[in-house]
Design a protein around this motif. Structure first.
Motif, mmCIF file in Angstrom:
data_model
loop_
_atom_site.group_PDB
_atom_site.id
_atom_site.type_symbol
_atom_site.label_atom_id
_atom_site.label_comp_id
_atom_site.label_asym_id
_atom_site.label_seq_id
_atom_site.Cartn_x
_atom_site.Cartn_y
_atom_site.Cartn_z
ATOM 1 N N GLU A 130 77.709 -34.989 72.125
ATOM 2 C CA GLU A 130 76.816 -33.480 72.506
ATOM 3 C C GLU A 130 78.100 -32.664 73.779
ATOM 4 O O GLU A 130 78.373 -31.933 73.322
ATOM 5 C CB GLU A 130 75.814 -33.962 72.475
ATOM 6 N N ILE A 131 78.114 -33.138 74.326
ATOM 7 C CA ILE A 131 78.892 -32.569 75.774
ATOM 8 C C ILE A 131 80.207 -32.701 75.031
ATOM 9 O O ILE A 131 80.910 -31.403 76.323
ATOM 10 C CB ILE A 131 78.931 -34.012 77.086
ATOM 11 N N ALA A 132 80.918 -33.615 74.823
ATOM 12 C CA ALA A 132 81.985 -33.249 73.622
ATOM 13 C C ALA A 132 81.624 -31.428 72.991
ATOM 14 O O ALA A 132 83.262 -30.938 73.605
ATOM 15 C CB ALA A 132 82.932 -34.142 72.873
ATOM 16 N N VAL A 133 81.105 -31.070 72.238
ATOM 17 C CA VAL A 133 81.160 -30.878 71.725
ATOM 18 C C VAL A 133 80.445 -29.433 73.025
ATOM 19 O O VAL A 133 81.587 -28.544 72.569
ATOM 20 C CB VAL A 133 79.948 -30.654 70.671
ATOM 21 N N ARG A 134 80.440 -29.292 73.642
ATOM 22 C CA ARG A 134 79.898 -27.889 74.296
ATOM 23 C C ARG A 134 81.271 -28.358 75.543
ATOM 24 O O ARG A 134 80.306 -27.805 76.474
ATOM 25 C CB ARG A 134 78.928 -28.226 75.321
ATOM 26 N N ALA A 135 82.398 -29.332 75.536
ATOM 27 C CA ALA A 135 82.701 -28.890 76.630
ATOM 28 C C ALA A 135 83.349 -27.686 76.995
ATOM 29 O O ALA A 135 84.087 -27.401 78.878
ATOM 30 C CB ALA A 135 84.384 -30.267 76.460
ATOM 31 N N ASN A 136 83.410 -26.635 76.401
ATOM 32 C CA ASN A 136 84.303 -25.740 76.853
ATOM 33 C C ASN A 136 82.935 -24.989 77.933
ATOM 34 O O ASN A 136 83.609 -23.808 78.490
ATOM 35 C CB ASN A 136 84.711 -25.035 75.843
ATOM 36 N N HIS A 137 81.536 -25.535 77.577
ATOM 37 C CA HIS A 137 80.987 -24.683 78.572
ATOM 38 C C HIS A 137 80.660 -25.832 79.529
ATOM 39 O O HIS A 137 79.354 -25.180 80.566
ATOM 40 C CB HIS A 137 79.134 -24.808 77.608
ATOM 41 N N LEU A 138 81.387 -26.294 80.370
ATOM 42 C CA LEU A 138 81.121 -26.963 81.657
ATOM 43 C C LEU A 138 81.640 -26.204 82.339
ATOM 44 O O LEU A 138 82.748 -25.704 82.324
ATOM 45 C CB LEU A 138 81.959 -28.599 81.267
ATOM 46 N N VAL A 139 80.924 -26.249 83.278
ATOM 47 C CA VAL A 139 81.207 -25.671 84.925
ATOM 48 C C VAL A 139 82.534 -26.666 85.619
ATOM 49 O O VAL A 139 82.064 -27.957 85.682
ATOM 50 C CB VAL A 139 79.911 -25.706 85.543
ATOM 51 N N GLY A 140 83.317 -25.927 85.530
ATOM 52 C CA GLY A 140 85.352 -27.025 86.368
ATOM 53 C C GLY A 140 85.605 -27.509 85.276
ATOM 54 O O GLY A 140 85.092 -27.175 83.762
ATOM 55 N N THR A 141 85.990 -28.698 85.058
ATOM 56 C CA THR A 141 87.425 -29.782 84.887
ATOM 57 C C THR A 141 86.413 -30.962 84.640
ATOM 58 O O THR A 141 87.318 -31.909 84.857
ATOM 59 C CB THR A 141 88.225 -29.518 84.506
#
Length: 567
Positions: free
Chosen positions: A152-163
């Protein structure tokens, strides 16, 4: 000899279990109650809001687990005690983190001290297989939750703050399993909640499933070596005439608990945490207390509930002296062969049925198993399988559940043939000492003439003089006295209501029809008893008994393990 007594769960142990459950309820109440604002603000200077909310949720979960652990603590489960100690210690910290709840933390501390001070009361032996199953369940569900959260985190990787890196993703998923926020920040609150709920739910599922498996009562596959079998055979030869159920102790799925001097034995099987014995102990009555005491001690050591199905009067008194309660379960139909006759009005129905099938050309052969040729015996076994109603072999307390075994050479077979010589029905009766028989198996072709069963039973009873048999146990009728008394003039409303309830139950378990089918032979009714520790154990014992008798389904994995152990 001092009569051994059942070691009931000590009052202090029951009290400890109740106290732990009350504290669990207190955890739930304080976890969902609004916190005091002053204390909450003080806590939030050191703990983030997410940590406070997590502590409140964890407090509720800890409370639920403590309530669940009460049953295991009452039975003296060591695993339950260990988990309760961990939860009590964790509750102290959780109460402080969720809002500086000093009162609840103090109560949890008192319970922790109490558990530590009474640890010697929780010594029930664990089943090693249960430990491994619990560990695998914990690891499996935790791994699944971690993997789902990571995806789930990988699917939303572009929605994370920062890198953040992959290691941060893994840390977020791992911490989510225990309800703690990780290092990641999401641009959208929905994504953060979805990951938290997924991982948190899997974490709770892993812990809950592991606890269920860890605290579930274990079982014991029968371990009967050649020496034990030979010793049992010797006891049956010498004392088998005491109880019509004695021969059924030779069932392969029954374990044996011997007296310290090996002069008597209790045959039992563990079903769903109930150590279920059937019939009387085998051996001289003077040696029964030793075997009963060893059996009860073994049940207490493993946290099993002891129970006895269908023991006689003398054994019932012995079990009662050992600390079990005793109630009448039903009656066994025993026919005195010297007094049996088809003459007279009371036998009119049986006489007419027998005459009808004899006129149709049916006849019966009565022979010991050892007198049949291998080909004849093989034919009988095949026919019994064909006549069986359904794939499940029913019976435990009064059934051998085998046919054609070389060990049963003394068993008596009644073979009913039609006019064309085809085998249409059979009975198997096991030895009851030197001068008795006990009905084990009754099978018949449903297309055979009505009355074949009566012909087979009468054939045995008529040939008993030349066989040297003076008594035949036909079957066991549960709660027979209810039906018998309800038929009498002046039966009260309570008795009639009880009879109606049993009539409804008979649609599933043939309680009334079994009584009627035995009563027509005018037997002597011998009471049989149920022995149990306390009334609150009766529901579990009833389920275990119905499972053992195959009226309720057994878990497939457990059934397969039992079948492997008996082959």
């Amino acid at each position: 000899m001092t009569q051994p007594r059942l070691e009931r769960p000590p009052l202090s142990r029951r009290a400890i279990a109740r106290i732990v459950q009350v504290v669990g309820l207190l955890d739930i109440v304080t976890g969902i109650s609004p916190p005091r604002h002053g204390r909450l603000f003080t806590v939030m200077e050191f703990v983030p809001a997410a940590g406070v909310l997590t502590a409140r949720a964890a407090t509720v979960v800890a409370g639920l687990l403590l309530i669940y652990l009460g049953a295991g603590l009452r039975r003296g489960k060591r695993q339950a005690w260990r988990v309760a100690v961990v939860l009590a210690a964790a509750s102290i910290l959780l109460h402080l983190v969720k809002g500086l709840d000093y009162g609840a933390a103090a109560v949890a501390g008192v319970v922790l001290v109490m558990l530590l001070a009474t640890q010697d009361r929780f010594t029930t032996v664990a089943d090693p297989r249960t430990r491994w199953r619990a560990l695998w369940a914990l690891a499996g569900f935790a791994a699944a939750g971690f993997l789902l959260g990571f995806v789930e985190i990988a699917v939303r990787a572009n929605h994370l703050v920062g890198t953040p890196g992959v290691a941060d993703w893994a840390e977020e998923a791992a911490l989510g399993l225990i309800g703690i926020d990780g290092p990641l920040a999401f641009q959208r609150h929905f994504g953060a909640e979805l990951v938290a709920y997924t991982t948190g739910a899997c974490g709770l599922l892993a812990i809950g499933t592991a606890l269920l498996l860890l605290l579930r009562p274990g079982s014991r596959p029968p371990q009967r070596g050649e020496e034990a079998e030979a010793r049992l055979d010797e006891l049956l030869r010498r004392y088998g005439g005491q109880d019509s159920l004695g021969y059924f102790a030779s069932r392969a799925d029954k374990a044996l608990m011997w007296a310290p001097d090996v002069s008597a034995v209790v045959a039992y099987r563990v079903v769903n945490g109930v150590s279920l014995a059937a019939g009387d102990p085998i051996g001289p009555a003077s040696a029964w207390p030793g075997a009963i005491g060893a059996w009860l001690a073994d049940a207490d050591r493993h946290g099993w509930t002891p129970a006895v199905l269908g023991c006689g009067n003398a054994a019932g008194q012995a079990y009662r002296k050992a600390g079990l309660d005793v109630v009448e379960l039903g009656d066994e139909a025993v026919v005195d062969t010297s007094a049996f006759s088809l003459d007279g009005r009371p036998m009119r129905g049986v006489r007419q049925a027998v005459s009808r099938v004899r006129r149709a050309g049916y006849e019966c052969r009565v022979a010991r198993q050892r007198d049949l040729s291998p080909a004849e015996l093989e034919k009988v076994v095949r026919a019994a399988d064909q006549f069986r109603d359904g794939p499940v072999e029913r019976g435990f307390s009064m059934a051998l559940s085998r046919l054609g075994d070389p060990r049963d050479a003394d068993c008596l077979l009644v073979l009913g043939h039609d006019a064309e010589g085809r085998l249409r029905g059979l009975l198997q009766l096991v030895p009851w000492g030197a001068d008795g028989l006990s009905l084990d198996l009754m099978r018949g072709d449903r297309t055979a003439a009505n009355g074949l069963t009566e012909l087979m039973v009468v054939s045995v009873l008529e040939q008993t003089p030349e066989l040297g048999i003076r008594r035949v146990s036909l079957n066991f009728a549960v709660l027979r006295s209810v039906f018998a008394r309800a038929d009498e003039l002046g039966a009260g409303p309570v008795l009639r209501l009880w009879r109606r309830m049993l009539t409804v139950a008979s649609r599933l378990w043939q309680i009334e029809s079994l009584y009627r089918s035995n009563a027509k032979y005018l037997p002597t009714w011998t009471p049989r008893y149920l022995c149990f520790p306390t009334a609150r154990d009766l529901p579990r014992i009833a389920v275990a008994a119905l499972t053992a008798e195959a009226f309720l389904p057994e878990r497939p994995l457990r059934r397969a393990a039992r079948e492997r152990a008996t082959t």
